[in-house]
Design a protein around this motif. Structure first.
Motif, PDB file in Angstrom:
ATOM      1  N   PHE A 182     -10.696 -22.701  23.555  1.00 21.23           N
ATOM      2  CA  PHE A 182     -11.759 -21.724  23.769  1.00 21.23           C
ATOM      3  C   PHE A 182     -11.474 -20.884  25.003  1.00 21.23           C
ATOM      4  N   LYS A 183     -11.058 -21.541  26.082  1.00 19.02           N
ATOM      5  CA  LYS A 183     -10.780 -20.805  27.313  1.00 19.02           C
ATOM      6  C   LYS A 183      -9.613 -19.852  27.116  1.00 19.02           C
ATOM      7  N   ALA A 184      -8.581 -20.252  26.396  1.00 19.86           N
ATOM      8  CA  ALA A 184      -7.437 -19.373  26.162  1.00 19.86           C
ATOM      9  C   ALA A 184      -7.854 -18.159  25.357  1.00 19.86           C
ATOM     10  N   ALA A 185      -8.680 -18.390  24.330  1.00 17.28           N
ATOM     11  CA  ALA A 185      -9.155 -17.259  23.524  1.00 17.28           C
ATOM     12  C   ALA A 185     -10.058 -16.357  24.344  1.00 17.28           C
ATOM     13  N   ASP A 186     -10.863 -16.961  25.196  1.00 13.19           N
ATOM     14  CA  ASP A 186     -11.795 -16.178  26.010  1.00 13.19           C
ATOM     15  C   ASP A 186     -11.050 -15.306  27.009  1.00 13.19           C
ATOM     16  N   VAL A 187     -10.002 -15.847  27.604  1.00 11.47           N
ATOM     17  CA  VAL A 187      -9.212 -15.076  28.555  1.00 11.47           C
ATOM     18  C   VAL A 187      -8.609 -13.857  27.896  1.00 11.47           C
ATOM     19  N   GLY A 188      -8.066 -14.043  26.685  1.00 13.30           N
ATOM     20  CA  GLY A 188      -7.476 -12.910  25.996  1.00 13.30           C
ATOM     21  C   GLY A 188      -8.497 -11.878  25.588  1.00 13.30           C
ATOM     22  N   ARG A 189      -9.704 -12.342  25.229  1.00  8.69           N
ATOM     23  CA  ARG A 189     -10.692 -11.430  24.701  1.00  8.69           C
ATOM     24  C   ARG A 189     -11.428 -10.687  25.806  1.00  8.69           C
ATOM     25  N   THR A 190     -11.621 -11.315  26.960  1.00  8.91           N
ATOM     26  CA  THR A 190     -12.367 -10.661  28.027  1.00  8.91           C
ATOM     27  C   THR A 190     -11.505  -9.741  28.849  1.00  8.91           C
ATOM     28  N   GLY A 191     -10.236  -9.750  28.640  1.00  9.61           N
ATOM     29  CA  GLY A 191      -9.388  -8.808  29.338  1.00  9.61           C
ATOM     30  C   GLY A 191      -9.220  -9.134  30.813  1.00  9.61           C
ATOM     31  N   LEU A 192      -8.788 -10.356  31.105  1.00  9.87           N
ATOM     32  CA  LEU A 192      -8.554 -10.720  32.503  1.00  9.87           C
ATOM     33  C   LEU A 192      -7.413  -9.919  33.111  1.00  9.87           C
ATOM     34  N   GLU A 193      -6.611  -9.283  32.234  1.00 12.91           N
ATOM     35  CA  GLU A 193      -5.542  -8.449  32.768  1.00 12.91           C
ATOM     36  C   GLU A 193      -6.087  -7.162  33.372  1.00 12.91           C
ATOM     37  N   THR A 194      -7.337  -6.814  33.065  1.00 15.86           N
ATOM     38  CA  THR A 194      -7.947  -5.627  33.658  1.00 15.86           C
ATOM     39  C   THR A 194      -8.236  -5.898  35.121  1.00 15.86           C
TER      40      THR A 194
END
Length: 204
Positions: A8-20
């Motif tokens: 869940f955390k891995a999917a959440d990181v990708g979806r919330t755009g932590l790279e922004t």
């Protein structure tokens, strides 16, 4: 952390755009204040220069550059300060409400900036050296310009925030495991300018 939580955390990181990247509230306010303050200074200086050049037929060399540069910069600094306050209010109140409530701030801020500039000129004994016509023209010219700039700037800001392209605050979510997961799935915090960097489960 369980395997399900890790996924869940891995999917959440990708979806919330932590790279922004997170710009930061203070830095964002200073950037907008710099743009609006510089525009205000240009309006004051440009209007005065145009009036002296086109109406009074004053040559470029005879134009009192230091005086108008000084008071143009002062008006820009004052309006920039009011702009930073308006940006903070915009971010605090949310995109739609903030856009409606801070548009009058552009008018009041512009009026206050010019009034304080004239007061400073009076206290410094330079009010007689400034053209009242050029300052009045600068004020009238600046009203629609500052309102348009504020409206356009906040529209761009709101659109970038709603698309998740702009984050100005890092947050952590605390609660029960199920509530946190449901909140992150349905909350769209990353589309409200927030970047979720961590979660804390009360069960742990």
């Amino acid at each position: 952390m369980s395997t399900a939580d890790a996924h869940f955390k891995a999917a959440d990181v990708g979806r919330t755009g932590l790279e922004t990247p997170v710009i930061g509230r203070a830095r964002l306010g200073l950037m907008i204040a710099a743009v609006e303050g510089a525009t205000a200074a240009i309006v004051v200086l440009g209007t005065a220069f145009a009036y002296h050049l086109l109406v009074l037929r004053v040559t470029v060399d005879d134009f009192v550059w230091p005086l108008y540069l000084l008071f143009g910069a002062l008006a820009g600094l004052l309006y920039g300060a009011f702009s930073a306050v308006a940006t903070t209010r915009f971010l605090d109140q949310g995109n739609s409400a903030g856009q409606r409530s801070t548009l009058p701030d552009a008018f009041y801020g512009w009026t206050a900036a010019l009034a304080l500039t004239l007061l400073s000129a009076f206290l410094l004994g330079s009010i007689g050296d400034l053209s009242r016509v050029s300052l009045t023209s600068a004020y009238l010219t600046g009203i629609p310009l500052m309102l348009s700039l504020r409206s356009y700037g906040q529209q761009i800001l709101a659109e970038r925030i709603s698309r998740g392209e702009l984050h100005y605050q890092r947050v952590a979510v605390i609660g029960s495991r199920l509530d946190v997961m449901n909140f992150l799935v349905a909350g769209d915090l990353w589309k409200q300018g927030h970047q979720v960097t961590d979660t804390l489960y009360l069960e742990d």
